[in-house]
Scaffold this motif. Structure first.
Motif, PDB file in Angstrom:
ATOM      1  N   VAL A  63       0.851  -1.175   0.000  1.00  0.00           N
ATOM      2  CA  VAL A  63       0.000   0.000   0.000  1.00  0.00           C
ATOM      3  C   VAL A  63       0.892   1.231   0.000  1.00  0.00           C
ATOM      4  O   VAL A  63       2.066   1.176   0.366  1.00  0.00           O
ATOM      5  CB  VAL A  63      -0.929   0.050   1.241  1.00  0.00           C
ATOM      6  CG1 VAL A  63      -1.852  -1.152   1.278  1.00  0.00           C
ATOM      7  CG2 VAL A  63      -0.113   0.160   2.522  1.00  0.00           C
ATOM      8  N   VAL A  71      -1.664   1.553  -4.519  1.00  0.00           N
ATOM      9  CA  VAL A  71      -0.998   0.266  -4.352  1.00  0.00           C
ATOM     10  C   VAL A  71      -0.005   0.090  -5.486  1.00  0.00           C
ATOM     11  O   VAL A  71      -0.110   0.730  -6.537  1.00  0.00           O
ATOM     12  CB  VAL A  71      -1.991  -0.916  -4.345  1.00  0.00           C
ATOM     13  CG1 VAL A  71      -2.951  -0.821  -3.170  1.00  0.00           C
ATOM     14  CG2 VAL A  71      -2.765  -0.977  -5.660  1.00  0.00           C
ATOM     15  N   THR A  90      -6.138   3.914  -5.243  1.00  0.00           N
ATOM     16  CA  THR A  90      -7.206   3.051  -4.739  1.00  0.00           C
ATOM     17  C   THR A  90      -8.572   3.729  -4.786  1.00  0.00           C
ATOM     18  O   THR A  90      -9.593   3.071  -4.602  1.00  0.00           O
ATOM     19  CB  THR A  90      -6.927   2.635  -3.286  1.00  0.00           C
ATOM     20  OG1 THR A  90      -6.814   3.819  -2.482  1.00  0.00           O
ATOM     21  CG2 THR A  90      -5.642   1.831  -3.185  1.00  0.00           C
ATOM     22  N   PRO A  95      -4.828   3.682   2.774  1.00  0.00           N
ATOM     23  CA  PRO A  95      -4.897   2.222   2.892  1.00  0.00           C
ATOM     24  C   PRO A  95      -3.834   1.718   3.859  1.00  0.00           C
ATOM     25  O   PRO A  95      -2.661   2.059   3.737  1.00  0.00           O
ATOM     26  CB  PRO A  95      -4.645   1.727   1.463  1.00  0.00           C
ATOM     27  CG  PRO A  95      -3.887   2.848   0.808  1.00  0.00           C
ATOM     28  CD  PRO A  95      -4.405   4.109   1.434  1.00  0.00           C
ATOM     29  N   LEU A  98      -3.525  -4.848   3.063  1.00  0.00           N
ATOM     30  CA  LEU A  98      -3.982  -5.426   1.801  1.00  0.00           C
ATOM     31  C   LEU A  98      -3.755  -6.922   1.812  1.00  0.00           C
ATOM     32  O   LEU A  98      -2.945  -7.448   2.591  1.00  0.00           O
ATOM     33  CB  LEU A  98      -3.280  -4.779   0.608  1.00  0.00           C
ATOM     34  CG  LEU A  98      -1.840  -5.173   0.259  1.00  0.00           C
ATOM     35  CD1 LEU A  98      -1.459  -4.572  -1.094  1.00  0.00           C
ATOM     36  CD2 LEU A  98      -0.850  -4.737   1.306  1.00  0.00           C
ATOM     37  N   THR A 107      -7.783  -3.906  -0.459  1.00  0.00           N
ATOM     38  CA  THR A 107      -7.156  -3.044   0.538  1.00  0.00           C
ATOM     39  C   THR A 107      -8.177  -2.599   1.579  1.00  0.00           C
ATOM     40  O   THR A 107      -9.364  -2.450   1.286  1.00  0.00           O
ATOM     41  CB  THR A 107      -6.544  -1.786  -0.097  1.00  0.00           C
ATOM     42  OG1 THR A 107      -7.593  -0.923  -0.598  1.00  0.00           O
ATOM     43  CG2 THR A 107      -5.610  -2.146  -1.237  1.00  0.00           C
ATOM     44  N   ASP A 109      -8.988   0.603   3.767  1.00  0.00           N
ATOM     45  CA  ASP A 109      -8.699   2.030   3.659  1.00  0.00           C
ATOM     46  C   ASP A 109      -9.112   2.721   4.953  1.00  0.00           C
ATOM     47  O   ASP A 109     -10.288   3.039   5.159  1.00  0.00           O
ATOM     48  CB  ASP A 109      -9.453   2.631   2.474  1.00  0.00           C
ATOM     49  CG  ASP A 109      -9.317   1.789   1.207  1.00  0.00           C
ATOM     50  OD1 ASP A 109      -8.180   1.440   0.862  1.00  0.00           O
ATOM     51  OD2 ASP A 109     -10.356   1.481   0.582  1.00  0.00           O
ATOM     52  N   THR A 116     -11.301  -1.576  -0.860  1.00  0.00           N
ATOM     53  CA  THR A 116     -11.163  -1.431  -2.309  1.00  0.00           C
ATOM     54  C   THR A 116     -10.723  -2.742  -2.935  1.00  0.00           C
ATOM     55  O   THR A 116      -9.853  -3.429  -2.382  1.00  0.00           O
ATOM     56  CB  THR A 116     -10.135  -0.334  -2.653  1.00  0.00           C
ATOM     57  OG1 THR A 116     -10.585   0.916  -2.129  1.00  0.00           O
ATOM     58  CG2 THR A 116      -9.948  -0.194  -4.160  1.00  0.00           C
ATOM     59  N   LEU A 118      -9.078  -4.359  -6.441  1.00  0.00           N
ATOM     60  CA  LEU A 118      -8.383  -4.062  -7.688  1.00  0.00           C
ATOM     61  C   LEU A 118      -8.066  -5.377  -8.390  1.00  0.00           C
ATOM     62  O   LEU A 118      -7.394  -6.243  -7.819  1.00  0.00           O
ATOM     63  CB  LEU A 118      -7.075  -3.302  -7.439  1.00  0.00           C
ATOM     64  CG  LEU A 118      -7.178  -1.978  -6.665  1.00  0.00           C
ATOM     65  CD1 LEU A 118      -6.867  -2.191  -5.181  1.00  0.00           C
ATOM     66  CD2 LEU A 118      -6.241  -0.939  -7.250  1.00  0.00           C
ATOM     67  N   PRO A 129      -9.362   0.140  -9.777  1.00  0.00           N
ATOM     68  CA  PRO A 129     -10.326  -0.508  -8.874  1.00  0.00           C
ATOM     69  C   PRO A 129     -11.607  -0.925  -9.584  1.00  0.00           C
ATOM     70  O   PRO A 129     -12.123  -0.206 -10.448  1.00  0.00           O
ATOM     71  CB  PRO A 129     -10.603   0.574  -7.822  1.00  0.00           C
ATOM     72  CG  PRO A 129      -9.399   1.449  -7.844  1.00  0.00           C
ATOM     73  CD  PRO A 129      -8.947   1.455  -9.275  1.00  0.00           C
TER      74      PRO A 129
END
Length: 348
Positions: A63, A71, A90, A95, A98, A107, A109, A116, A118, A129
């Protein structure tokens, strides 16, 4: 491990507090001792790290714990880590944690109180994301719980669920992840006693119990986990300081031994590692003793893949200390490595 088969440690740091980024270290195969072997200075405040695995080898993720939030991924299959594309925002603030879930990176946050998702490209690089799930609620602490603060996200041992630990709302949320669309859907919520401020949880190796560590109320909450229904249920707790700590404390990171008989918890304030025993079913937890962490403000604990060594990332003293672990479960300090603003440790 990289292409040579040698185990390496990667240490996250706060660059805003004098850290050098991600520190790479060689790991002695016998003693577990760390020797610095370079730094990755690409990403600001890479405070937490995770490792995923692709066909070409391991991928290191970090992160960027900044207000903007991002990230990044690195191919660490060779001797020199290689950045996989540019860091990806993100879409959420600060964040702090993760994890890799199938072909996705997820992640927690803290700043925006969200989680989030991704997607990951074929080479492991994070993409834009696919979803941001916002938490709702608050807690009684006027400064730390005025809003949601997702602090950790973790996949359960079955691989079927994603759990997020929210310090601001005294809760653990269980979500399902649609791996086709990258969408998270809230499934269930376990509420904790108001003011607990849960920070992280860890699963028992057998997968049917979990232990939630409170940061605002220094306690370990014992939970039953049902992977079939996706339900987490609190069944008891173990205060880390039954008679009071004597000083303000903020527990940070729980780790369970590979055989499930011991649990360790880093405690900032006393700068100790609490040592707890776990009974055979996994439901009885009690404090046995505590040992100095070897530095100041232990932000993270990590267990060597063999289970024979424990590592503490001590943020304020700027070092990583390591300990031998024997059958008693009581860590014995054997060395340290200077790492300014150290915040997390992982292995690949």
């Amino acid at each position: 491990m990289n292409g040579t088969g040698a185990l390496r440690a990667f240490i996250g740091c706060f660059t805003s507090n004098g850290g050098r980024g991600i520190v790479q270290a060689a790991v002695d195969p016998g003693t577990g001792a760390l020797t610095a072997a370079g730094t990755i200075e690409t990403v600001p405040d890479p405070s937490y790290l995770a490792v995923g695995h692709r066909e070409g080898g391991p991928v290191l993720y970090c992160v960027s714990e900044t207000v903007e939030g991002a990230v990044a991924g690195f191919d660490v299959s060779g001797p020199a880590p290689r950045l996989l594309g540019e860091p990806v925002p993100t879409g959420a603030a600060e964040p702090t944690h993760l994890t890799v879930c199938q072909d996705h990176l997820v992640t927690a946050d803290y700043g925006s109180g969200s989680v989030t998702v991704l997607p990951l490209a074929a080479d492991g690089a994070p993409l834009e994301p696919s979803s941001v799930l916002h938490h709702e609620g608050s807690g009684p602490h006027p400064e730390r719980q005025s809003a949601p603060h997702a602090h950790q996200v973790i996949q359960d041992p079955s691989g079927g669920w994603v759990l997020s630990v929210d310090l601001g709302t005294d809760s653990v949320r269980v979500c399902s992840l649609d791996t086709r669309t990258g969408q998270l859907t809230l499934h269930s919520v376990m509420s904790l006693l108001p003011g607990t401020g849960p920070r992280h949880l860890v699963f028992h190796p057998r997968g049917h119990h979990a232990y939630v560590l409170g940061e605002l109320r220094p306690t370990v909450v014992v939970c039953r986990w049902n992977p079939e229904t996706g339900e987490l249920r609190s069944i008891g707790e173990c205060p880390l300081f039954p008679d009071g700590a004597g000083v303000p404390v903020q527990p940070s990171a729980p780790v369970v031994s590979r055989d499930g008989r011991h649990l360790w918890a880093a405690v900032r304030g006393t700068d100790t590692i609490a040592v707890l025993s776990v009974d055979e079913p996994g439901e009885g937890v009690r404090v046995v003793t505590s040992v100095p962490c070897g530095g100041r403000w232990p932000r993270d604990l990590a267990l060597h893949p063999s289970g024979a060594h424990l590592y503490a990332a001590n943020e304020r003293s700027g070092d990583v200390t390591w300990f031998d672990i024997d059958a008693t479960g009581v860590p014995r300090r054997t060395g340290s490595l200077a790492v300014p603003a150290a915040s997390s440790v992982t292995f690949a």
